[in-house]
Design a protein around this motif. Structure first.
Motif, PDB file in Angstrom:
ATOM      1  N   VAL A 338       0.839  -1.204   0.000  1.00 54.85           N
ATOM      2  CA  VAL A 338       0.000   0.000   0.000  1.00 54.85           C
ATOM      3  C   VAL A 338       0.874   1.255   0.000  1.00 54.85           C
ATOM      4  N   VAL A 339       0.529   2.206  -0.867  1.00 55.24           N
ATOM      5  CA  VAL A 339       1.173   3.515  -0.897  1.00 55.24           C
ATOM      6  C   VAL A 339       0.279   4.484  -0.138  1.00 55.24           C
ATOM      7  N   LYS A 340       0.880   5.384   0.617  1.00 55.49           N
ATOM      8  CA  LYS A 340       0.112   6.228   1.530  1.00 55.49           C
ATOM      9  C   LYS A 340      -1.012   6.996   0.836  1.00 55.49           C
ATOM     10  N   GLY A 341      -0.735   7.584  -0.302  1.00 55.08           N
ATOM     11  CA  GLY A 341      -1.750   8.405  -0.950  1.00 55.08           C
ATOM     12  C   GLY A 341      -2.798   7.634  -1.722  1.00 55.08           C
ATOM     13  N   ALA A 342      -2.711   6.301  -1.711  1.00 57.15           N
ATOM     14  CA  ALA A 342      -3.629   5.492  -2.516  1.00 57.15           C
ATOM     15  C   ALA A 342      -4.795   4.932  -1.711  1.00 57.15           C
ATOM     16  N   VAL A 343      -4.887   5.260  -0.436  1.00 57.95           N
ATOM     17  CA  VAL A 343      -5.962   4.736   0.402  1.00 57.95           C
ATOM     18  C   VAL A 343      -6.681   5.891   1.104  1.00 57.95           C
ATOM     19  N   ASP A 344      -7.731   5.565   1.817  1.00 60.87           N
ATOM     20  CA  ASP A 344      -8.460   6.544   2.620  1.00 60.87           C
ATOM     21  C   ASP A 344      -7.443   7.337   3.448  1.00 60.87           C
ATOM     22  N   PRO A 345      -7.460   8.674   3.389  1.00 59.58           N
ATOM     23  CA  PRO A 345      -6.467   9.477   4.106  1.00 59.58           C
ATOM     24  C   PRO A 345      -6.330   9.126   5.580  1.00 59.58           C
ATOM     25  N   ALA A 346      -7.428   8.848   6.235  1.00 58.30           N
ATOM     26  CA  ALA A 346      -7.374   8.504   7.661  1.00 58.30           C
ATOM     27  C   ALA A 346      -6.640   7.181   7.861  1.00 58.30           C
ATOM     28  N   LEU A 347      -6.914   6.214   6.996  1.00 60.95           N
ATOM     29  CA  LEU A 347      -6.218   4.926   7.068  1.00 60.95           C
ATOM     30  C   LEU A 347      -4.735   5.112   6.776  1.00 60.95           C
ATOM     31  N   GLY A 348      -4.412   5.906   5.754  1.00 63.39           N
ATOM     32  CA  GLY A 348      -3.018   6.133   5.402  1.00 63.39           C
ATOM     33  C   GLY A 348      -2.236   6.786   6.520  1.00 63.39           C
ATOM     34  N   ALA A 349      -2.854   7.743   7.189  1.00 67.65           N
ATOM     35  CA  ALA A 349      -2.167   8.460   8.267  1.00 67.65           C
ATOM     36  C   ALA A 349      -1.790   7.529   9.411  1.00 67.65           C
ATOM     37  N   VAL A 350      -2.731   6.679   9.824  1.00 68.05           N
ATOM     38  CA  VAL A 350      -2.450   5.798  10.962  1.00 68.05           C
ATOM     39  C   VAL A 350      -1.562   4.630  10.548  1.00 68.05           C
ATOM     40  N   ALA A 351      -1.747   4.112   9.322  1.00 68.49           N
ATOM     41  CA  ALA A 351      -0.967   2.962   8.870  1.00 68.49           C
ATOM     42  C   ALA A 351       0.503   3.317   8.688  1.00 68.49           C
ATOM     43  N   PHE A 352       0.775   4.554   8.246  1.00 73.55           N
ATOM     44  CA  PHE A 352       2.160   4.942   7.990  1.00 73.55           C
ATOM     45  C   PHE A 352       2.823   5.617   9.186  1.00 73.55           C
ATOM     46  N   SER A 353       2.155   5.567  10.334  1.00 69.52           N
ATOM     47  CA  SER A 353       2.778   6.047  11.577  1.00 69.52           C
ATOM     48  C   SER A 353       2.859   4.929  12.619  1.00 69.52           C
ATOM     49  N   ALA A 354       2.208   3.797  12.322  1.00 70.50           N
ATOM     50  CA  ALA A 354       2.199   2.682  13.274  1.00 70.50           C
ATOM     51  C   ALA A 354       3.453   1.826  13.115  1.00 70.50           C
ATOM     52  N   ARG A 355       3.835   1.152  14.175  1.00 72.07           N
ATOM     53  CA  ARG A 355       4.986   0.246  14.111  1.00 72.07           C
ATOM     54  C   ARG A 355       4.510  -1.129  13.639  1.00 72.07           C
ATOM     55  N   VAL A 356       5.451  -1.924  13.183  1.00 71.98           N
ATOM     56  CA  VAL A 356       5.122  -3.255  12.671  1.00 71.98           C
ATOM     57  C   VAL A 356       4.564  -4.136  13.793  1.00 71.98           C
ATOM     58  N   GLY A 357       3.458  -4.808  13.532  1.00 76.08           N
ATOM     59  CA  GLY A 357       2.854  -5.753  14.469  1.00 76.08           C
ATOM     60  C   GLY A 357       1.809  -5.171  15.376  1.00 76.08           C
ATOM     61  N   ALA A 358       1.757  -3.864  15.521  1.00 77.34           N
ATOM     62  CA  ALA A 358       0.786  -3.252  16.425  1.00 77.34           C
ATOM     63  C   ALA A 358      -0.540  -3.027  15.716  1.00 77.34           C
ATOM     64  N   VAL A 359      -1.643  -3.199  16.471  1.00 82.60           N
ATOM     65  CA  VAL A 359      -2.978  -2.937  15.940  1.00 82.60           C
ATOM     66  C   VAL A 359      -3.347  -1.502  16.268  1.00 82.60           C
ATOM     67  N   ALA A 360      -3.712  -0.735  15.278  1.00 81.63           N
ATOM     68  CA  ALA A 360      -4.075   0.678  15.473  1.00 81.63           C
ATOM     69  C   ALA A 360      -5.535   0.881  15.116  1.00 81.63           C
ATOM     70  N   GLY A 361      -6.179   1.839  15.803  1.00 82.92           N
ATOM     71  CA  GLY A 361      -7.567   2.144  15.539  1.00 82.92           C
ATOM     72  C   GLY A 361      -8.441   1.789  16.726  1.00 82.92           C
ATOM     73  N   PRO A 362      -9.749   1.927  16.561  1.00 82.36           N
ATOM     74  CA  PRO A 362     -10.394   2.339  15.298  1.00 82.36           C
ATOM     75  C   PRO A 362     -10.213   3.832  15.010  1.00 82.36           C
TER      76      PRO A 362
END
Length: 435
Positions: A338-362
């Motif tokens: 996934v590229v950051k700008g290719a998904v829902d902005p809210a999803l991109g923001a949290v996905a590209f700031s989270a560490r590997v293995g951690a569950v983020a959200g909702p």
């Protein structure tokens, strides 16, 4: 054979001006008041069809006359008084464009006209004969339309004829637009041809007889028989000598363009490096992440899915039960690369700031509520300039040539227009100084 025909179309259809010269009168130039020769009295003209379209030997496909956009005739402004030699329609510097030259080109334009029958007569100012001809033309089209519709068993004949004859005022507008368009196209080609000849002479650019003969020999191969070739010449109002002259003008135009492009300064290595540094993202790959996601319509559903994950339920099972995202759900909740700008902005923001293995959200986004887990990070890749250096240089050189061509064209148009005067009834506003 296709290449030969394409070459022929380029030769006979070229509005011979310096490459890059704008369309002159063929894109809506104006003409002046009616002259003794019967030219139209109008101030604006619609684009005219190409005067020398290369037809496939033995074919001609007429099309309906387009509906006019304005149903009334307006008086045209009078052209400025000019002094021209007898029998001339225009003069470029000391080069005279004669009535005979115009008549030959105009006749060819009429024969090749594809938006109406060539036998329509132009008889300004009231266009009585032209209107009558158009009425007959529309009647034939309507008759053919009815016959075609009636012959079909799958669909009934239309209640309203496909070709409805406009009123007299609208037909007069069509007659005027048709005539003015033809005059504008013919004058544009003649004037721009004179411009090219004079510019080539001033810049010491020439075309040899051998070069012309070579091109003519190539295009001649497109017509297997002498009869087909002669029909082509006749259909375009040309003689062998006239085609040779037009070919020479086209070659002159090409050489002038090549000379102008050659005068543009070469792109330096510093310019190439600066462009690469500024646009690195175009040549590399951005950071990508392999994700697992669950999208729900409500926050309550998202929290329920989060609770199930904390209890040890597999992501695939939770996604199958709660996710409403069809793409990731079908893949067990995964979204790879996934590229950051290719998904829902809210999803991109949290996905590209989270560490590997951690569950983020909702997290609440445009498409609903998201839960996300990062499985893998693919770092951004920035390549070396080497493989792209030549491509960048070509791009920058093309851009520089385009800018130089635009300036040269503007200067050329202004200088040549100042030398061009046209007889009333033959004035093209963008080409004639007395427009």
């Amino acid at each position: 054979m296709k290449v030969q025909r394409a070459l022929m179309a380029m030769i006979v259809g070229l509005a011979v001006g310096v490459a890059g010269c704008g369309g002159g009168g063929s894109d809506g130039g104006s003409t002046a008041a009616t002259s003794a020769s019967g030219a139209p009295t109008t101030s604006t003209a619609s684009p005219a069809p190409a005067t020398t379209t290369t037809p496939r030997p033995g074919t001609r496909v007429p099309k309906p006359v387009p509906k006019p956009s304005v149903p009334t005739l307006q008086p045209a402004p009078k052209a400025k008084s000019v002094s021209l030699p007898a029998g001339a329609v225009a003069k470029v510097g000391d080069q005279v464009i004669t009535q005979a030259q115009y008549d030959q080109l105009h006749a060819a334009s009429v024969r090749n006209l594809r938006n109406g029958p060539s036998q329509i007569v132009s008889d300004p100012p009231h266009y009585t004969k032209c209107v009558a001809s158009l009425r007959t033309f529309y009647a034939k089209l309507r008759s053919r339309s009815k016959a075609a519709a009636g012959s079909s068993k799958k669909r009934p004949a239309p209640a309203t004829p496909a070709f409805k004859t406009p009123g007299t005022a609208a037909l007069r507008v069509q007659c005027r637009q048709r005539r003015v368009g033809l005059i504008t196209a013919a004058m544009s080609q003649l004037i721009q041809g004179a411009w090219t000849t004079q510019q080539a002479k001033a810049e010491h650019v020439s075309v040899s007889d051998a070069e012309v003969a070579k091109v003519l020999a190539q295009q001649r191969k497109a017509y297997p028989s002498a009869a087909q070739y002669n029909r082509f010449l006749k259909a375009n109002g040309l003689t062998a000598a006239g085609l040779a002259e037009r070919t020479r003008a086209g070659l002159l135009s090409q050489k002038l363009t090549a000379k102008r492009n050659g005068a543009v300064a070469k792109v330096s290595d510093d310019q190439v490096n600066a462009y690469f540094a500024k646009n690195k993202a175009q040549f590399g790959q951005p950071e990508r992440r392999d994700l697992q996601v669950i999208r729900t319509k409500t926050e309550a559903k998202a929290k329920a899915a989060q609770a199930a994950l904390k209890q040890g339920t597999s992501w695939k099972t939770v996604a199958a039960k709660y996710s409403v995202d069809p793409i990731s759900k079908a893949a067990g909740g995964t979204l790879p690369s996934v590229v950051k700008g290719a998904v829902d902005p809210a999803l991109g923001a949290v996905a590209f700031s989270a560490r590997v293995g951690a569950v983020a959200g909702p997290v609440h986004g445009k498409q609903g509520f998201w839960l996300v887990r990062v499985n893998k990070i693919h770092p951004a890749v920035t390549p070396a300039i080497g493989p792209y250096r030549d491509r960048i240089r070509q791009l920058l050189q093309s851009q520089a040539q385009g800018k130089a061509a635009a300036k040269a064209n503007a200067d050329f148009q202004a200088s040549m227009k100042a030398k061009t005067i046209c007889r009333a009834g033959y004035v093209v506003e963008t080409l004639c100084a007395n427009g």
